[in-house]
Design a protein around this motif. Structure first.
Motif, short mmCIF file in Angstrom:
data_model
loop_
_atom_site.label_atom_id
_atom_site.label_comp_id
_atom_site.label_asym_id
_atom_site.label_seq_id
_atom_site.Cartn_x
_atom_site.Cartn_y
_atom_site.Cartn_z
N GLU A 159 6.66 -0.11 2.25
CA GLU A 159 6.16 1.25 2.02
C GLU A 159 4.95 1.54 2.92
N GLY A 160 4.86 2.77 3.35
CA GLY A 160 3.70 3.20 4.12
C GLY A 160 2.59 3.62 3.17
N PRO A 161 1.40 3.93 3.71
CA PRO A 161 0.25 4.25 2.87
C PRO A 161 0.52 5.40 1.89
N GLU A 162 1.24 6.44 2.37
CA GLU A 162 1.42 7.58 1.48
C GLU A 162 2.35 7.29 0.32
N GLU A 163 3.44 6.61 0.66
CA GLU A 163 4.41 6.24 -0.37
C GLU A 163 3.75 5.34 -1.42
N GLN A 165 0.58 5.10 -2.10
CA GLN A 165 -0.40 5.84 -2.91
C GLN A 165 0.30 6.63 -4.01
N GLN A 166 1.41 7.26 -3.63
CA GLN A 166 2.14 8.04 -4.64
C GLN A 166 2.62 7.16 -5.78
N ARG A 167 3.12 6.01 -5.41
CA ARG A 167 3.64 5.10 -6.43
C ARG A 167 2.52 4.61 -7.35
N GLY A 225 -5.72 0.71 4.31
CA GLY A 225 -5.19 0.57 5.67
C GLY A 225 -5.37 -0.86 6.17
#
Ligand code: GDP
Length: 395
Positions: A159-163, A165-167, A225
């Protein structure tokens, strides 16, 4: 002097400073990482070797039990942690990991003031997360959240940072919905929802021994990051050294869980229905080590050498060898043979255990889990209600 002896002496010194004591439990749905995390904390606090933490599983005493022929029922441990230049005594009570042991979990909650709820980042809040939260909140025990297995989001799920964070935010939202629902009618409790900004949420990997929280990011300069980069580059040792999990979690414990002096005035009326204006009530609320002795037994273990060991929370007075104590629901008194504290699942005898601490006592032959043991006859504590919910097996 041996290292262990030094730790015991430091624990004994800290037992007399209730403002620096935290009595806590770690609670989680099975397999979310409670045992691995606990080992990390013990290693971080110098109680077991850093190298073997995770393999050693100190709180899983079964193997130990077989080897030594000792039965340790509740793995209770004490450890010390320096936070803001002050050493703290952290008494940790293990809670069984299965829904079927609901009764034991609730009993453990009676002895503590804070519950670190561990949730697997991939699975999210599960039925037992709800059960343990309910058990904690009903006992007036304050929750914080640790989201574990974050390494899997990065390395396995890519997963990337945004995914990510959402999770993670979704997990926090779910946990907070549970907390809100359970506390809305409790007028003795402020807002106990958890929040990243306030530092009541930690993230990390118990397996790879790294963790982060808002305060830790400010302290170490390591953000998500940096963590993603190091985890992806397989530099987990560096990650552990730069932002060790045990510091993040134990700092959170010291900062956000109440000490006995703050907790007992709120918790006593919730768990004890005796005369609120009595001297005894005052002594329990003030954590008065000179008051009458009041011990709530939360667990009975058996040691082939020492016999039955009653473990529990001292709410008032000071437990000492030779005291004759009443045991609720039985006639007469029992004489205390020894008092001790738990170190890595083993009992260490000490001279005395004052109010605000967790004690291990021998000689209380009439006591059972749930007994009120006291130096004067008194109204016993409320019985500990078991919350058993349907056993749900994981797919
Ligand atoms: P408990 O049942 O809550 O005590 O869970 P354990 O501590 O026994 O962990 C269950 C499984 O998850 C074990 O195989 C652990 O090695 C694994 N585990 C625990 N923490 C982590 C973590 O942070 N990351 C990963 N990838 N696995 C973990």
């Amino acid at each position: 002097m041996g290292r262990r002896k030094k730790i015991v002496e430091e624990c004994e010194r800290l037992m007399d400073e209730p403002e620096n004591i935290r009595n806590i439990a770690i609670a989680a749905h099975v397999d979310h990482g409670k045992t691995t995390l606990t080992d990390n904390l013990l290693a971080g606090a110098g109680m077991i070797s850093q190298d073997t933490a995770g393999e050693q599983l100190a709180m899983d005493t079964e193997e130990d039990e077989q080897e030594r022929g000792i039965t340790i029922d509740a793995a209770n441990v004490s450890m010390t942690h320096e936070y803001e230049d002050t050493n703290h005594l952290i008494n940790l009570i293990d809670t069984p990991g299965h829904v079927d042991f609901g009764g034991d979990v609730t009993r453990a909650m009676r002895a503590v003031d804070g519950a670190l709820v561990v949730v697997d980042a991939v699975e999210g809040a599960m039925p037992q997360t709800e059960t343990v939260l309910r058990q904690a909140l009903r006992e007036g025990v304050k929750p914080t959240l640790f989201i574990n297995k974050v390494d899997r989001l990065i390395s396995e799920l890519q997963e990337g940072p945004e995914e990510m964070q959402q999770r993670l935010m979704a997990v926090i939202r779910d946990v907070n919905e549970l907390i809100e629902g359970m506390t809305e009618e409790m007028d003795d409790i402020d807002d106990w929802t958890v929040s990243v900004e306030e530092g009541t949420v930690g993230f990390g990997s118990a397996l790879y021994k790294w963790g982060v929280s808002m305060p830790s990011m400010q302290r170490t300069g390591m953000d998500f990051g940096d963590i993603i980069d190091l985890e992806r580059a397989d530099k987990r040792q560096e990650l552990h050294e730069r932002t060790p999990l045990s510091d993040v979690v134990l700092d959170m414990v010291c900062e956000h869980f109440p000490n006995p002096i703050d907790a007992q005035p709120r918790r006593i009326p919730r768990v004890w229905r005796g005369d609120a204006d009595s001297e005894l009530a005052e002594s329990m609320q003030l954590v008065d080590e000179d008051g009458e002795v009041v011990l709530m037994v939360t667990d009975i273990g058996v040691d082939p050498h020492a016999g039955e060991i009653a473990a529990g929370r001292v709410f008032s007075g000071t437990l000492e060898k030779g005291q004759d104590l009443y045991v609720s629901g039985t006639a007469g008194t029992n004489r205390v043979q020894s008092v001790g504290i738990y170190m890595g699942g083993e009992r260490e005898e000490v001279d005395r255990v004052p109010a605000g601490n967790i004690a291990a006592v021998t000689g209380l032959g009439d006591a059972i889990a749930g007994s009120t043991v006291s130096s004067v006859e008194m109204t016993p504590f409320e019985s500990i209600e078991h919350i058993s919910e349907p056993v749900i097996t994981k797919a």
